[in-house]
Design a protein around this motif. Structure first.
Motif, mmCIF file in Angstrom:
data_model
loop_
_atom_site.group_PDB
_atom_site.id
_atom_site.type_symbol
_atom_site.label_atom_id
_atom_site.label_comp_id
_atom_site.label_asym_id
_atom_site.label_seq_id
_atom_site.Cartn_x
_atom_site.Cartn_y
_atom_site.Cartn_z
ATOM 1 N N VAL A 149 0.842 -1.194 0.000
ATOM 2 C CA VAL A 149 0.000 0.000 0.000
ATOM 3 C C VAL A 149 0.878 1.246 0.000
ATOM 4 O O VAL A 149 0.659 2.192 -0.770
ATOM 5 N N LYS A 150 1.886 1.252 0.866
ATOM 6 C CA LYS A 150 2.777 2.414 0.972
ATOM 7 C C LYS A 150 3.564 2.629 -0.321
ATOM 8 O O LYS A 150 3.718 3.750 -0.797
ATOM 9 N N LEU A 151 4.065 1.542 -0.907
ATOM 10 C CA LEU A 151 4.832 1.654 -2.147
ATOM 11 C C LEU A 151 3.950 2.160 -3.297
ATOM 12 O O LEU A 151 4.337 3.045 -4.054
ATOM 13 N N ASN A 200 2.659 5.863 -3.926
ATOM 14 C CA ASN A 200 3.554 6.826 -4.567
ATOM 15 C C ASN A 200 3.754 6.529 -6.050
ATOM 16 O O ASN A 200 4.654 7.081 -6.680
ATOM 17 N N LEU A 201 2.922 5.625 -6.597
ATOM 18 C CA LEU A 201 3.031 5.251 -8.003
ATOM 19 C C LEU A 201 1.743 5.603 -8.735
ATOM 20 O O LEU A 201 0.673 5.676 -8.135
ATOM 21 N N SER A 202 1.868 5.783 -10.043
ATOM 22 C CA SER A 202 0.688 5.874 -10.898
ATOM 23 C C SER A 202 0.581 4.566 -11.667
ATOM 24 O O SER A 202 1.517 3.759 -11.682
ATOM 25 N N LEU A 203 -0.546 4.351 -12.312
ATOM 26 C CA LEU A 203 -0.713 3.143 -13.117
ATOM 27 C C LEU A 203 0.334 3.086 -14.230
ATOM 28 O O LEU A 203 0.838 2.008 -14.569
ATOM 29 N N ALA A 204 0.706 4.248 -14.758
ATOM 30 C CA ALA A 204 1.738 4.298 -15.803
ATOM 31 C C ALA A 204 3.105 3.877 -15.259
ATOM 32 O O ALA A 204 3.916 3.295 -15.983
ATOM 33 N N ASP A 205 3.354 4.170 -13.981
ATOM 34 C CA ASP A 205 4.615 3.743 -13.359
ATOM 35 C C ASP A 205 4.654 2.233 -13.190
ATOM 36 O O ASP A 205 5.720 1.618 -13.216
ATOM 37 N N LEU A 206 3.469 1.635 -13.001
ATOM 38 C CA LEU A 206 3.401 0.198 -12.724
ATOM 39 C C LEU A 206 3.358 -0.635 -13.995
ATOM 40 O O LEU A 206 4.038 -1.658 -14.097
ATOM 41 N N PHE A 207 2.580 -0.207 -14.978
ATOM 42 C CA PHE A 207 2.400 -1.046 -16.167
ATOM 43 C C PHE A 207 3.072 -0.444 -17.388
ATOM 44 O O PHE A 207 2.891 0.728 -17.717
ATOM 45 N N ASP A 208 3.863 -1.274 -18.066
ATOM 46 C CA ASP A 208 4.517 -0.900 -19.312
ATOM 47 C C ASP A 208 4.397 -2.081 -20.270
ATOM 48 O O ASP A 208 4.840 -3.189 -19.948
ATOM 49 N N LEU A 209 3.793 -1.851 -21.436
ATOM 50 C CA LEU A 209 3.516 -2.940 -22.372
ATOM 51 C C LEU A 209 4.791 -3.606 -22.870
ATOM 52 O O LEU A 209 4.857 -4.837 -22.983
ATOM 53 N N ALA A 259 -5.081 3.535 -6.013
ATOM 54 C CA ALA A 259 -6.277 4.375 -5.960
ATOM 55 C C ALA A 259 -6.033 5.616 -5.109
ATOM 56 O O ALA A 259 -6.446 6.732 -5.472
ATOM 57 N N TRP A 260 -5.372 5.433 -3.976
ATOM 58 C CA TRP A 260 -5.083 6.597 -3.135
ATOM 59 C C TRP A 260 -4.110 7.536 -3.830
ATOM 60 O O TRP A 260 -4.278 8.761 -3.821
ATOM 61 N N GLY A 261 -3.085 6.970 -4.449
ATOM 62 C CA GLY A 261 -2.120 7.794 -5.163
ATOM 63 C C GLY A 261 -2.765 8.603 -6.276
ATOM 64 O O GLY A 261 -2.363 9.740 -6.545
ATOM 65 N N ALA A 262 -3.783 8.042 -6.938
ATOM 66 C CA ALA A 262 -4.454 8.727 -8.041
ATOM 67 C C ALA A 262 -5.193 9.976 -7.566
ATOM 68 O O ALA A 262 -5.397 10.921 -8.334
ATOM 69 N N THR A 263 -5.600 10.006 -6.299
ATOM 70 C CA THR A 263 -6.297 11.187 -5.769
ATOM 71 C C THR A 263 -5.346 12.354 -5.531
ATOM 72 O O THR A 263 -5.793 13.495 -5.421
ATOM 73 N N GLU A 264 -4.047 12.026 -5.400
ATOM 74 C CA GLU A 264 -3.021 13.034 -5.094
ATOM 75 C C GLU A 264 -3.233 13.692 -3.739
ATOM 76 O O GLU A 264 -2.705 14.768 -3.471
ATOM 77 N N TRP A 265 -4.020 13.058 -2.894
ATOM 78 C CA TRP A 265 -4.189 13.562 -1.533
ATOM 79 C C TRP A 265 -3.023 13.085 -0.670
ATOM 80 O O TRP A 265 -2.568 11.947 -0.817
ATOM 81 N N PRO A 266 -2.545 13.902 0.247
ATOM 82 C CA PRO A 266 -1.487 13.438 1.159
ATOM 83 C C PRO A 266 -2.053 12.402 2.131
ATOM 84 O O PRO A 266 -3.212 12.500 2.557
#
Length: 309
Positions: free
Chosen positions: A49-51, A54-63, A179-186
């Motif tokens: 969750v913590k890791l 700080n990521l976006s879906l683009a950071d996680l998935f690369d075709l 999902a939390w990272g996508a909100t950009e909320w601290p």
């Protein structure tokens, strides 16, 4: 390479401490099972969750990355199947052997070790490897074994697979973090401290649990186990490296993480699957034992290579 060995040694030393505790009966098989559950459902989930926060879906998935990894895995998977069929091994057992050849201990060993050794930039690639292993190959082996036993696929099989993935704590925790990272909320301070505190138990707990679980394993069917360990520790990272660096031209940093993840020893959850279905569990157990012991040197060599060390 000596510098890398000194950095990887503490991780394997923790595995050794767990192994010694299991051998001396200080830590029983039942205790190991409960520790594994704690790490899997709570500590590792908190770390993820913590890791992922700080990521976006683009950071996680690369075709490109996913394609290179899956092709490298497919080559070694197919080779392991071919060798098994040449020995006249039944389909279900051949699939279990192929699983040993391509699925490494990414969750308990790879995530904490590679993120710490290779830096934060390793987070997205190693988590993508973890997702591909679970979603693609754990699903594949279940379908193969079920199809081999029943002769056909049922809707209930696919439903059970879908529910299993939806309830998998690793998938759920990564989805929550993204999902939390996508909100950009601290993240609120107390929540962040709680997750950090719980997640900090993942690395020592997971490594200790790996070692303690190895204490109950026996090296039987050494010839097959040695072949599967060679396929996992040498052929798998080699095939993935060729696909990542020369076929798909993956980003060098991400490709290095992919190769290092491919070099990890046989995953413990492969034994859980084999034992659940009653398909060659002793063979898998021996492969885990041998590959984990030898990986002290092979993983160090691969990390030294991908980092230019």
């Amino acid at each position: 390479m000596l510098d890398i060995l000194l950095k990887t040694l503490p991780f394997f030393a923790l595995i050794g401490v767990g192994f010694a505790a299991g051998q001396m009966r200080v830590f029983t098989a039942e205790g190991t099972a409960w520790l594994t559950k704690f790490v899997f459902y709570f500590a590792l989930s908190a770390m993820l969750v913590k890791l992922c926060a700080n990521l976006s879906l683009a950071d996680l998935f690369d075709l490109q990355f996913a394609s290179a990894y899956l092709l490298g895995c497919a080559v070694v998977y197919g080779l392991a199947l071919a060798v098994a069929f040449a020995r006249r091994v039944p389909l279900a057992e051949a699939a279990v052997e192929a699983q040993c050849a391509v699925i490494g201990n990414t969750g308990f060993l790879g995530v904490p070790m590679l993120v710490m050794l290779l830096g934060p930039q390793a987070t997205g690639p190693v988590l993508l490897v973890l997702c591909l292993d679970m979603i693609v190959f754990n699903t594949l082996i279940t379908l193969i074994i079920t199809g081999a036993r029943e002769g056909r696929m049922q809707a209930s099989t696919f439903k059970a697979l879908g529910l299993g993935l939806a309830k998998n704590p690793i998938i759920v925790s990564m989805a929550l973090g993204l999902a939390w990272g996508a909100t950009e909320w601290p993240v609120p301070g107390p929540v962040n401290d709680f997750v950090a505190l719980l997640g900090a138990a993942a690395t020592p707990g997971a490594l200790f649990a790996i070692g303690a679980s190895l204490a109950g394993r026996r090296a039987e069917r050494l010839g097959v186990a040695a072949w599967l360990s060679f396929a996992k520790l040498v052929l798998h990272p080699l095939a993935v490296a060729i696909c990542a660096f020369w076929i798909f031209d993956v980003d060098p940093v991400a490709a290095g993480v992919m190769v290092a993840a491919a070099a990890l020893p046989v995953a413990g959850n492969t034994y859980i699957l084999a034992a659940h279905y009653g398909v060659a569990p002793q063979r898998v157990s021996a492969s885990i034992l041998i590959s984990t012991a030898v990986s002290i040197l092979t993983v160090t060599a691969v990390i030294a290579w991908v980092t230019g060390g």
